[in-house]
Write a protein that holds these residues in place. Sequence first.
Motif, short mmCIF file in Angstrom:
data_model
loop_
_atom_site.label_atom_id
_atom_site.label_comp_id
_atom_site.label_asym_id
_atom_site.label_seq_id
_atom_site.Cartn_x
_atom_site.Cartn_y
_atom_site.Cartn_z
N ILE A 193 3.26 4.28 1.32
CA ILE A 193 1.97 3.61 1.13
C ILE A 193 0.97 4.13 2.15
CG2 ILE A 193 0.76 1.40 1.35
CD1 ILE A 193 3.37 0.11 0.17
N LEU A 194 1.40 4.25 3.39
CA LEU A 194 0.52 4.72 4.46
C LEU A 194 0.13 6.19 4.25
CD1 LEU A 194 -1.02 4.27 7.03
CD2 LEU A 194 1.12 4.50 8.31
N ARG A 195 1.07 7.02 3.86
CA ARG A 195 0.74 8.43 3.59
C ARG A 195 -0.29 8.55 2.48
NH1 ARG A 195 6.43 8.90 4.26
NH2 ARG A 195 6.90 9.89 6.24
N ASN A 196 -0.15 7.73 1.43
CA ASN A 196 -1.13 7.73 0.35
C ASN A 196 -2.50 7.29 0.86
OD1 ASN A 196 0.86 8.56 -1.42
ND2 ASN A 196 1.24 6.52 -2.22
N LEU A 197 -2.53 6.29 1.72
CA LEU A 197 -3.78 5.84 2.31
C LEU A 197 -4.42 6.96 3.12
CD1 LEU A 197 -5.83 3.58 3.10
CD2 LEU A 197 -4.31 3.08 5.01
N VAL A 198 -3.64 7.62 3.94
CA VAL A 198 -4.15 8.72 4.77
C VAL A 198 -4.72 9.82 3.88
CG1 VAL A 198 -3.42 10.59 6.32
CG2 VAL A 198 -2.65 8.25 6.73
N ARG A 199 -4.04 10.13 2.82
CA ARG A 199 -4.48 11.18 1.90
C ARG A 199 -5.82 10.82 1.24
NH1 ARG A 199 -0.81 10.94 -2.59
NH2 ARG A 199 -2.35 9.47 -3.35
N ASP A 200 -6.01 9.55 0.90
CA ASP A 200 -7.16 9.13 0.10
C ASP A 200 -8.32 8.54 0.89
OD1 ASP A 200 -5.63 9.87 -2.08
OD2 ASP A 200 -4.92 7.84 -2.47
N ARG A 212 -4.42 -4.54 5.66
CA ARG A 212 -4.99 -4.97 4.38
C ARG A 212 -4.34 -4.23 3.21
NH1 ARG A 212 -9.27 -5.27 7.86
NH2 ARG A 212 -10.14 -3.22 7.38
N ARG A 213 -4.03 -2.95 3.39
CA ARG A 213 -3.36 -2.20 2.33
C ARG A 213 -1.95 -2.74 2.10
NH1 ARG A 213 -4.34 2.74 -0.27
NH2 ARG A 213 -6.46 2.02 0.13
N ALA A 265 2.32 -2.22 10.88
CA ALA A 265 1.24 -1.25 10.71
C ALA A 265 1.15 -0.36 11.94
CB ALA A 265 -0.09 -1.97 10.46
N ARG A 266 1.20 -0.94 13.12
CA ARG A 266 1.14 -0.14 14.35
C ARG A 266 2.35 0.78 14.47
NH1 ARG A 266 -1.73 -2.88 19.40
NH2 ARG A 266 -1.43 -0.72 20.03
N GLN A 267 3.51 0.25 14.17
CA GLN A 267 4.74 1.05 14.22
C GLN A 267 4.65 2.23 13.25
OE1 GLN A 267 8.29 -1.31 13.49
NE2 GLN A 267 9.27 0.40 12.46
N ASP A 268 4.18 1.99 12.05
CA ASP A 268 4.11 3.04 11.04
C ASP A 268 3.04 4.08 11.39
OD1 ASP A 268 6.13 1.66 9.76
OD2 ASP A 268 4.80 0.80 8.22
N LEU A 269 1.90 3.63 11.92
CA LEU A 269 0.88 4.57 12.36
C LEU A 269 1.42 5.46 13.48
CD1 LEU A 269 -2.18 2.18 12.25
CD2 LEU A 269 -2.01 4.36 11.00
N ASP A 270 2.11 4.86 14.41
CA ASP A 270 2.71 5.63 15.51
C ASP A 270 3.73 6.65 14.97
OD1 ASP A 270 1.18 4.36 17.44
OD2 ASP A 270 2.75 2.90 17.94
#
Length: 80
Positions: free
Chosen positions: A11-18, A30-31, A45-50
């Motif tokens: 989900i996060l990779r898709n967000l970063v891409r778009d 929020r996503r 969210a912080r863990q995944d961003l890191d």
Amino acid sequence: MRTPTQARLQILRNLVRDYPGDITTGIVQRRYVAKLGAGDWRAKARQDLDQLVRDGLLILDDRDPDKRVFRLNHAHQGGA
């Protein structure tokens, strides 16, 4: 079968891409709520961003002590 962590990271990779701008923990939260349902997603969210920083996909800009923003690392060779 994907683990919950793998699902969130996709989900996060898709967000970063778009997403066209800086990404914050709040945007990711929020996503996650939209895709995974209500919950307290801040720590995840912080863990995944890191994790995506460690993977080289994102660059952390923490020059402002009150706000951490993440940007796409355009030099990253892998896909989002």
